[in-house]
Design a protein around this motif. Structure first.
Motif, short mmCIF file in Angstrom:
data_model
loop_
_atom_site.label_atom_id
_atom_site.label_comp_id
_atom_site.label_asym_id
_atom_site.label_seq_id
_atom_site.Cartn_x
_atom_site.Cartn_y
_atom_site.Cartn_z
N MET A 297 0.85 -1.18 0.00
CA MET A 297 0.00 0.00 0.00
C MET A 297 0.88 1.23 0.00
O MET A 297 1.98 1.23 0.54
N VAL A 298 0.39 2.30 -0.60
CA VAL A 298 1.10 3.55 -0.50
C VAL A 298 1.01 4.06 0.92
O VAL A 298 0.18 3.61 1.71
N HIS A 299 1.87 5.00 1.24
CA HIS A 299 1.88 5.54 2.60
C HIS A 299 0.64 6.40 2.81
O HIS A 299 0.52 7.46 2.26
N LEU A 300 -0.30 5.88 3.61
CA LEU A 300 -1.56 6.59 3.83
C LEU A 300 -1.68 6.96 5.30
O LEU A 300 -0.68 7.21 5.96
N LEU A 301 -2.87 6.92 5.82
CA LEU A 301 -3.12 7.39 7.17
C LEU A 301 -2.63 6.39 8.20
O LEU A 301 -3.01 5.24 8.17
N GLU A 302 -1.79 6.83 9.12
CA GLU A 302 -1.26 5.95 10.14
C GLU A 302 -2.27 5.71 11.25
O GLU A 302 -2.45 4.60 11.69
N ASN A 303 -2.91 6.72 11.68
CA ASN A 303 -3.92 6.59 12.73
C ASN A 303 -5.23 7.20 12.25
O ASN A 303 -5.25 8.34 11.78
N ASP B 121 -13.23 -0.29 2.61
CA ASP B 121 -12.35 0.05 3.73
C ASP B 121 -11.08 0.74 3.27
O ASP B 121 -10.59 1.67 3.92
N VAL B 122 -10.53 0.31 2.13
CA VAL B 122 -9.34 0.97 1.60
C VAL B 122 -9.66 2.41 1.20
O VAL B 122 -8.91 3.34 1.52
#
Length: 291
Positions: free
Chosen positions: A31-37, A181-182
Motif C-alpha cells: 500500500m502507499v503511505h496513507l493514514l497511520e492513525n 475500507d481501503v
C-alpha cells in the motif's frame, strides 16, 4: 513586512502519497503511505483571540504540520479560497507559509478554519495570519514550483460556490481489489468520510464518496487525483459528482454509511469485479489497514 527565506530542496514527489517498492517476490504490491492513525474527527482549532489570529494578511502561517508533508498538501488547504501564489515549508519546525493572491481570500480561509479544523494526513493543524505581508524565497525549490504549477487553475474562482461534498472516483488499471475500507482509509486523510458507494460500470470500478464538508472534498480531490493506490496500478481519477448527497441503503462490502451503523447488510454480490480474487499480501503493505 517582507518574508524572505533561503530554502532547501524538498521532496521530489509532487503529491503527498509515496510510491513504495514492490515486494521481493514481485507478486504483491505494498500500500502507499496513507493514514497511520484513523482520525475522522479532530478538535476544532480555537483561534478566537485576536492576537492569535493576527492582523489580516494574504500570507498564512500554518503550524503543527506533519514532518513528511508535501507542498501539494499544504497548498490544498488554500485552494478552495483562491489562487495560491507561493508556498514555503519549514519541516524541521513543523510549519509552513502560503501566500494567496489577495487578502480577502486569506480572510475567507482563516474564518473557515476557525470553525473547521484543517487536517493534513489525519493530523489537525493551526491556521493564522502571518505578520508578513509578502512571501518571497531567495532560492528556487523545484518541488514547490511543481506543486504551484499543478495547482494553477485548480483554485476556486472568486465569488463562486465551493465544490460539493460528493466525489466520483474511477479506479483505472485495477489489478488488485480496492475495497470500501481501503477507500475510507485513503480519503479520511483529508477529513471525515460519511458515505461510500462502490459499483462497476463498463467493467470499470467506481466509487461515490461523500465527505463531511466541501473543503475536505476539495483537498482530497486535489491531492489524490492521479495517485496509485498500489505501485503502478489502481490509479485514482477523481471528479466532483453532480449529486448533493448519497443515499446508502445497506452497510456491506459495496456500500457504507459511516453516520448510520445500524443499516441492514443486504445482499453482498461477489465476483465479476476487476481484480477480484487477487489479493495483495498484507505483510507487504506499508500501512496496516486494520479491521
Amino acid at each position: 513586512m517582507l518574508l524572505s527565506f533561503p530554502i532547501k530542496r524538498g521532496s521530489d514527489e509532487l503529491l503527498g502519497i509515496g510510491h513504495p517498492q514492490m515486494a521481493a517476490n514481485g507478486s504483491s504490491p505494498p500500500m502507499v503511505h496513507l493514514l497511520e492513525n484513523q482520525m475522522n474527527e479532530a478538535k476544532k482549532v480555537k483561534l478566537t483571540d485576536g492576537n492569535e489570529v493576527g492582523i489580516p494578511s494574504k500570507v498564512i502561517h500554518i503550524r503543527s504540520i506533519p514532518t513528511e508533508v508535501s507542498e501539494t498538501e499544504v497548498i490544498s488547504l488554500g485552494l478552495p479560497f483562491g489562487k495560491v501564489t507561493n508556498v514555503l515549508l519549514m519541516k524541521k519546525k513543523n510549519q509552513a507559509f502560503i501566500e494567496l493572491e489577495g487578502e480577502s481570500h486569506a480572510q475567507a480561509m482563516v474564518r473557515y478554519y476557525n470553525e473547521v479544523s484543517p487536517m493534513i494526513r489525519g493530523r489537525p493543524c493551526f491556521v493564522q495570519y502571518s505578520t508578513h505581508k509578502e512571501l518571497k524565497t531567495t532560492q528556487v525549490n523545484p518541488a514547490a514550483q511543481a506543486a504551484l504549477q499543478a495547482a494553477d487553475g485548480a483554485s476556486a474562482p472568486h465569488n463562486t460556490e465551493i465544490p460539493k461534498t460528493v466525489l466520483r472516483v474511477i479506479v483505472e488499471n485495477m489489478l488488485y481489489p480496492v475495497t470500501v475500507d481501503v477507500m475510507h482509509k485513503i480519503f479520511s486523510k483529508y477529513g471525515t468520510v460519511q458515505k461510500i458507494i462502490t459499483f462497476t460500470k463498463n467493467n470499470t470500478f467506481q466509487a461515490l464518496i461523500q465527505m463531511a464538508d466541501p473543503i475536505a472534498a476539495y483537498s482530497a480531490k486535489f491531492s489524490l487525483d492521479g495517485q496509485n493506490v498500489y505501485t503502478a496500478c489502481c490509479t485514482l481519477k477523481i471528479d466532483f459528482s453532480r449529486l448533493d448527497a448519497l443515499n446508502v441503503k445497506y452497510n456491506n462490502d459495496k456500500s457504507r454509511d459511516f453516520t448510520n451503523p445500524n443499516l441492514p447488510g443486504g445482499e453482498t454480490i461477489t465476483g465479476g469485479l476487476p481484480g477480484a480474487g487477487i489479493q495483495p499480501d498484507p505483510q507487504h503493505m506499508a500501512l496496516n489497514l486494520g479491521k
